[in-house]
Design a protein around this motif. Sequence first.
Motif, PDB file in Angstrom:
ATOM      1  N   TYR A  64       0.744  -1.267   0.114  1.00  0.00           N
ATOM      2  CA  TYR A  64       0.137  -0.033   0.014  1.00  0.00           C
ATOM      3  C   TYR A  64       0.780   1.285   0.032  1.00  0.00           C
ATOM      4  CZ  TYR A  64      -3.778  -2.970   1.161  1.00  0.00           C
ATOM      5  OH  TYR A  64      -4.719  -4.040   1.442  1.00  0.00           O
ATOM      6  N   LYS A  65       0.576   2.147  -0.853  1.00  0.00           N
ATOM      7  CA  LYS A  65       1.245   3.163  -0.742  1.00  0.00           C
ATOM      8  C   LYS A  65       0.506   4.371   0.384  1.00  0.00           C
ATOM      9  CE  LYS A  65       3.070   6.884  -3.942  1.00  0.00           C
ATOM     10  NZ  LYS A  65       3.120   7.446  -5.415  1.00  0.00           N
ATOM     11  N   LYS A  66       1.261   4.560   1.126  1.00  0.00           N
ATOM     12  CA  LYS A  66       0.850   5.474   2.408  1.00  0.00           C
ATOM     13  C   LYS A  66       0.733   6.896   1.845  1.00  0.00           C
ATOM     14  CE  LYS A  66       1.570   6.263   7.202  1.00  0.00           C
ATOM     15  NZ  LYS A  66       2.541   6.137   8.110  1.00  0.00           N
ATOM     16  N   HIS A  67      -0.544   7.334   1.991  1.00  0.00           N
ATOM     17  CA  HIS A  67      -0.528   8.867   1.670  1.00  0.00           C
ATOM     18  C   HIS A  67      -0.825   9.671   2.835  1.00  0.00           C
ATOM     19  CE1 HIS A  67      -2.307  12.346  -0.432  1.00  0.00           C
ATOM     20  NE2 HIS A  67      -3.211  12.445   0.544  1.00  0.00           N
ATOM     21  N   GLU A  68       0.399  10.506   2.663  1.00  0.00           N
ATOM     22  CA  GLU A  68       0.741  11.516   3.884  1.00  0.00           C
ATOM     23  C   GLU A  68       0.576  12.995   3.219  1.00  0.00           C
ATOM     24  OE1 GLU A  68       4.133  11.572   6.571  1.00  0.00           O
ATOM     25  OE2 GLU A  68       4.209   9.660   6.461  1.00  0.00           O
ATOM     26  N   ARG A  69      -0.119  13.646   3.928  1.00  0.00           N
ATOM     27  CA  ARG A  69      -0.202  15.068   3.465  1.00  0.00           C
ATOM     28  C   ARG A  69       0.767  15.908   4.089  1.00  0.00           C
ATOM     29  NH1 ARG A  69      -3.321  19.269   6.857  1.00  0.00           N
ATOM     30  NH2 ARG A  69      -2.939  18.461   8.776  1.00  0.00           N
ATOM     31  N   ASN A  70       1.314  17.097   3.396  1.00  0.00           N
ATOM     32  CA  ASN A  70       2.546  17.560   3.858  1.00  0.00           C
ATOM     33  C   ASN A  70       2.030  18.608   5.186  1.00  0.00           C
ATOM     34  OD1 ASN A  70       5.036  19.091   4.325  1.00  0.00           O
ATOM     35  ND2 ASN A  70       4.655  20.460   2.361  1.00  0.00           N
ATOM     36  N   MET A  71       2.530  18.005   6.303  1.00  0.00           N
ATOM     37  CA  MET A  71       2.004  18.611   7.471  1.00  0.00           C
ATOM     38  C   MET A  71       3.003  19.834   7.899  1.00  0.00           C
ATOM     39  SD  MET A  71       0.662  15.515   9.907  1.00  0.00           S
ATOM     40  CE  MET A  71       2.397  14.411   9.657  1.00  0.00           C
ATOM     41  N   PRO A  72       2.225  21.046   7.938  1.00  0.00           N
ATOM     42  CA  PRO A  72       3.173  22.319   8.394  1.00  0.00           C
ATOM     43  C   PRO A  72       3.477  22.119   9.911  1.00  0.00           C
ATOM     44  CG  PRO A  72       0.850  22.689   8.249  1.00  0.00           C
ATOM     45  CD  PRO A  72       0.749  21.492   7.890  1.00  0.00           C
ATOM     46  N   HIS A  73       4.388  23.097  10.162  1.00  0.00           N
ATOM     47  CA  HIS A  73       4.890  23.296  11.632  1.00  0.00           C
ATOM     48  C   HIS A  73       4.426  24.595  12.211  1.00  0.00           C
ATOM     49  CE1 HIS A  73       7.799  20.030  11.150  1.00  0.00           C
ATOM     50  NE2 HIS A  73       8.068  20.543  10.025  1.00  0.00           N
ATOM     51  N   CYS A  74       4.283  24.530  13.540  1.00  0.00           N
ATOM     52  CA  CYS A  74       3.679  25.682  14.322  1.00  0.00           C
ATOM     53  C   CYS A  74       4.501  26.682  14.286  1.00  0.00           C
ATOM     54  CB  CYS A  74       3.520  25.100  15.805  1.00  0.00           C
ATOM     55  SG  CYS A  74       2.651  26.224  16.893  1.00  0.00           S
TER      56      CYS A  74
ATOM     57  N   ARG B 245       4.800  19.331  14.475  1.00  0.00           N
ATOM     58  CA  ARG B 245       3.893  19.268  13.351  1.00  0.00           C
ATOM     59  C   ARG B 245       2.525  19.663  13.655  1.00  0.00           C
ATOM     60  NH1 ARG B 245       5.957  17.163   8.901  1.00  0.00           N
ATOM     61  NH2 ARG B 245       8.112  16.406   8.835  1.00  0.00           N
ATOM     62  N   ILE B 246       1.683  20.291  12.686  1.00  0.00           N
ATOM     63  CA  ILE B 246       0.292  20.274  13.107  1.00  0.00           C
ATOM     64  C   ILE B 246      -0.583  19.122  12.247  1.00  0.00           C
ATOM     65  CG2 ILE B 246      -1.730  21.840  12.489  1.00  0.00           C
ATOM     66  CD1 ILE B 246       0.412  24.049  12.444  1.00  0.00           C
ATOM     67  N   ARG B 247      -0.996  18.281  13.205  1.00  0.00           N
ATOM     68  CA  ARG B 247      -1.605  16.994  12.451  1.00  0.00           C
ATOM     69  C   ARG B 247      -3.028  17.037  12.153  1.00  0.00           C
ATOM     70  NH1 ARG B 247       2.660  13.834  13.399  1.00  0.00           N
ATOM     71  NH2 ARG B 247       3.929  13.865  14.974  1.00  0.00           N
ATOM     72  N   TYR B 248      -3.548  18.017  12.391  1.00  0.00           N
ATOM     73  CA  TYR B 248      -5.144  18.127  12.114  1.00  0.00           C
ATOM     74  C   TYR B 248      -5.506  19.571  11.470  1.00  0.00           C
ATOM     75  CZ  TYR B 248      -5.515  20.319  16.721  1.00  0.00           C
ATOM     76  OH  TYR B 248      -5.365  20.898  17.628  1.00  0.00           O
ATOM     77  N   GLY B 249      -6.650  19.656  10.973  1.00  0.00           N
ATOM     78  CA  GLY B 249      -7.058  21.284  10.776  1.00  0.00           C
ATOM     79  C   GLY B 249      -6.703  21.404   8.970  1.00  0.00           C
ATOM     80  N   ARG B 250      -6.773  22.666   8.894  1.00  0.00           N
ATOM     81  CA  ARG B 250      -6.814  23.196   7.397  1.00  0.00           C
ATOM     82  C   ARG B 250      -5.148  22.764   6.947  1.00  0.00           C
ATOM     83  NH1 ARG B 250      -9.515  29.046   7.075  1.00  0.00           N
ATOM     84  NH2 ARG B 250      -7.780  29.078   5.948  1.00  0.00           N
ATOM     85  N   SER B 251      -4.705  22.886   5.808  1.00  0.00           N
ATOM     86  CA  SER B 251      -3.736  22.573   5.314  1.00  0.00           C
ATOM     87  C   SER B 251      -2.806  23.922   5.366  1.00  0.00           C
ATOM     88  CB  SER B 251      -3.702  22.307   3.865  1.00  0.00           C
ATOM     89  OG  SER B 251      -4.203  23.172   3.091  1.00  0.00           O
ATOM     90  N   ASP B 252      -3.443  25.142   5.517  1.00  0.00           N
ATOM     91  CA  ASP B 252      -2.634  26.196   5.689  1.00  0.00           C
ATOM     92  C   ASP B 252      -2.673  26.774   7.275  1.00  0.00           C
ATOM     93  OD1 ASP B 252      -5.185  26.959   5.715  1.00  0.00           O
ATOM     94  OD2 ASP B 252      -5.334  28.908   4.658  1.00  0.00           O
TER      95      ASP B 252
END
Length: 152
Positions: A30-40, A46-53
């Motif tokens: 399985y190809k793991k789908h990871e979103r680019n998680m921004p940093h606080c 790492r910001i693990r939830y919420g909007r991407s911006d």
Amino acid sequence: MLKKEKKLQRAIVRFGTAYEFCAKTRFMEYKKHERNMPHCLECGDRIRYGRSDKKFCCDDCKTKYHNDQARKGRAYRLKVDGLIRKNYEILDEIIHEGRASADLGELMLKGFSPGMGTSFRRCGKHDVYGCYDIKYIMSTTRLFSIMKIENL
């Protein structure tokens, strides 16, 4: 059924366990789908939830960051205001001595900052500077026409 069991046994002997068999043949990978998680911006987590911006991981970090920014701005304004007040005191002292001009080097030894004032305008060939209610003309080596502006 016997044929399938023999095939599986040969595969186990050839590749090892069934897990190794799947890993080597890329079976069920399985190809793991990871979103680019921004940093606080405050703590760096790492910001693990919420909007991407999203910029902050929690409300505490957001409040602390904005308070720090306001504190830096306030400190800068106080520093500039302190320099302008020092210039005013030096210029006021020269006026009380009854002098209308002074050597820039002498003033700088007292703590005068030539670039700090409250106003500036070009009047013909001269640059007229202001420090609250005191105006003066500054050349490269001297201050001329130091006087208080009356009736503000």
